[in-house]
Design an enzyme around this catalytic site. Structure first.
Site, PDB file in Angstrom:
ATOM      1  N   THR A 100       0.478  -5.238   8.144  1.00 56.47           N
ATOM      2  CA  THR A 100      -0.594  -6.030   8.358  1.00 56.47           C
ATOM      3  C   THR A 100      -1.929  -5.641   8.846  1.00 56.47           C
ATOM      4  O   THR A 100      -2.420  -4.524   8.066  1.00 56.47           O
ATOM      5  CB  THR A 100      -0.113  -5.981  10.269  1.00 56.47           C
ATOM      6  OG1 THR A 100      -0.791  -6.448  11.015  1.00 56.47           O
ATOM      7  CG2 THR A 100      -0.941  -4.520  10.330  1.00 56.47           C
ATOM      8  N   TYR A 124      -0.527  -1.283  17.702  1.00 57.41           N
ATOM      9  CA  TYR A 124      -0.185  -1.629  17.174  1.00 57.41           C
ATOM     10  C   TYR A 124       0.042  -1.514  15.690  1.00 57.41           C
ATOM     11  O   TYR A 124       0.804  -1.034  14.821  1.00 57.41           O
ATOM     12  CB  TYR A 124      -0.068  -3.045  17.732  1.00 57.41           C
ATOM     13  CG  TYR A 124       0.370  -4.401  16.586  1.00 57.41           C
ATOM     14  CD1 TYR A 124       2.242  -4.790  16.551  1.00 57.41           C
ATOM     15  CD2 TYR A 124      -0.343  -4.886  15.655  1.00 57.41           C
ATOM     16  CE1 TYR A 124       2.708  -5.190  15.533  1.00 57.41           C
ATOM     17  CE2 TYR A 124       0.028  -5.294  14.619  1.00 57.41           C
ATOM     18  CZ  TYR A 124       1.661  -6.040  13.793  1.00 57.41           C
ATOM     19  OH  TYR A 124       1.812  -6.904  12.825  1.00 57.41           O
ATOM     20  N   LYS A 128       2.088   0.376  13.085  1.00 56.65           N
ATOM     21  CA  LYS A 128       2.481  -0.390  11.282  1.00 56.65           C
ATOM     22  C   LYS A 128       2.106   0.890  10.391  1.00 56.65           C
ATOM     23  O   LYS A 128       2.616   0.758   9.491  1.00 56.65           O
ATOM     24  CB  LYS A 128       1.885  -1.459  11.388  1.00 56.65           C
ATOM     25  CG  LYS A 128       2.446  -2.500  12.376  1.00 56.65           C
ATOM     26  CD  LYS A 128       3.294  -3.050  12.237  1.00 56.65           C
ATOM     27  CE  LYS A 128       3.863  -3.591  11.040  1.00 56.65           C
ATOM     28  NZ  LYS A 128       5.399  -4.292  11.195  1.00 56.65           N
TER      29      LYS A 128
END
Ligand SMILES: NC(=O)c1ccc[n+]([C@@H]2O[C@H](COP(=O)([O-])OP(=O)(O)OC[C@H]3O[C@@H](n4cnc5c(N)ncnc54)[C@H](OP(=O)(O)O)[C@@H]3O)[C@@H](O)[C@H]2O)c1
Length: 285
Positions: A100, A124, A128
């Site tokens: 991402t 998040y 990731k």
């Protein structure tokens, strides 16, 4: 080539199955088939399928919820890709993992190249990045970073906007976070193209152009209106501070995709891909 896909029911997992090139035989597993956070079950599933290629399209993608669910976000996004890498190394299989733009802090003013220093600013993004780090020493791994995925099916910004347009008088949308809306269909085609090209290491892919969430929302409104979708709703731009989401977001997370586009060709502008998605969405209503 025998391929095993995790995240079969997600936006990208579905698109990968729809765009499957000739010469691939696929087993696609959803969360109801397998919890990738269960290391033993994951290893068993990979050994049973005996793939030459694993594509991990599964992830913990709830950015705000991850702030209060850190251990699960890290298990799914950080640990599971590492377990997949070990299993793939054992079998001599290739691994494709999706990451991402949220691995960056968003303080840059130029698009981020794949080698730019990462500095995630929410749980998040950190989870990731942990998944990326677990793969960096695997010579057979390909990491594809992307941004702002949407599709006609599934939960995403575009389908949420289309639902809210019909339900509300006004919607507040953040206008000071810039990224690139990316249609999962174009990402899926690029994943297959990179696999066929034998790409490894970190690659960036988004559709062409840039937009804030507000600009993306306005384009959805304009195009849905032109297509005859009836609603009476205003879109109001707000700042990140006014919106006050649980998780911090990078203000500028545009990815420099030049190296990937040199292999796969320059993609369509995101507004053209939005037209394609909206036509599909209208046809399915
Ligand atoms: N969406 C975006 O805007 C965006 C932006 C940049 C990068 N990405 C990355 O792109 C990839 C694909 O995203 P997407 O938009 O296709 O995500 P998605 O639609 O949320 O799909 C993710 C899938 O993973 C499954 N999953 C979650 N936890 C699992 C578990 N423990 N075991 C097995 N499956 C599990 C989910 O199942 P359930 O539906 O049952 O939860 C879902 O089907 C992800 O790696 C994501 O981090 C996404």
């Amino acid at each position: 080539m025998k391929a095993l896909i995790f995240g079969a029911d997600g936006q990208l997992g579905r698109a990968l199955q729809r765009t499957l090139p000739a010469g691939f035989e696929v087993t696609a597993l959803s969360r109801s088939d397998l919890d990738i956070g269960n290391e033993t079950a994951l290893n068993r599933a990979i050994d049973y399928a005996g793939p030459e290629l694993v594509i991990n399209a599964a992830a913990y993608t709830a950015v705000d919820a991850a702030e209060e669910d850190e251990s699960q976000a890290f298990r799914i996004n950080g640990s599971a890709p590492g377990w997949m890498a070990l299993a793939c190394a054992r079998l001599g299989a290739r691994l494709v993992h999706i990451s991402t733009d949220y691995v960056f802090d968003g303080q840059a003013r130029q698009p981020y190249p794949p080698e730019a220093a990462t500095n995630p600013i929410n749980v998040y993004g950190r989870s990731k990045r942990a998944g990326e780090e677990a793969l960096l020493s695997s010579p057979n791994a390909l990491i594809v970073r992307t941004s702002a995925l949407y599709s006609a099916h599934g939960r995403n910004f575009a389908t949420t906007m289309l639902r809210l347009l019909a339900e509300r008088d006004a919607i507040a949308v953040v206008d000071d976070q810039i990224s690139v809306p990316t249609h999962v269909a174009s990402l899926a085609n690029v994943v297959w193209a990179l696999v066929e090209a034998g790409a490894t290491g970190i690659h960036h892919f988004t559709d062409y152009g840039t937009a804030s969430w507000y600009q993306f929302a306005c384009a959805i409104v304009e195009k849905a209106d032109a297509a005859g979708f009836e609603f009476d709703c205003r879109i109001n731009p707000v700042t990140t501070a006014q919106y006050d989401a649980r998780a911090a977001r990078p203000p500028f997370s545009v990815l420099d995709c030049a190296a990937t586009w040199a292999i796969t060709g320059t993609p369509k502008h995101w507004e053209e891909e939005l037209d394609i998605m909206l036509a599909e969405w209208m046809a399915a209503r």
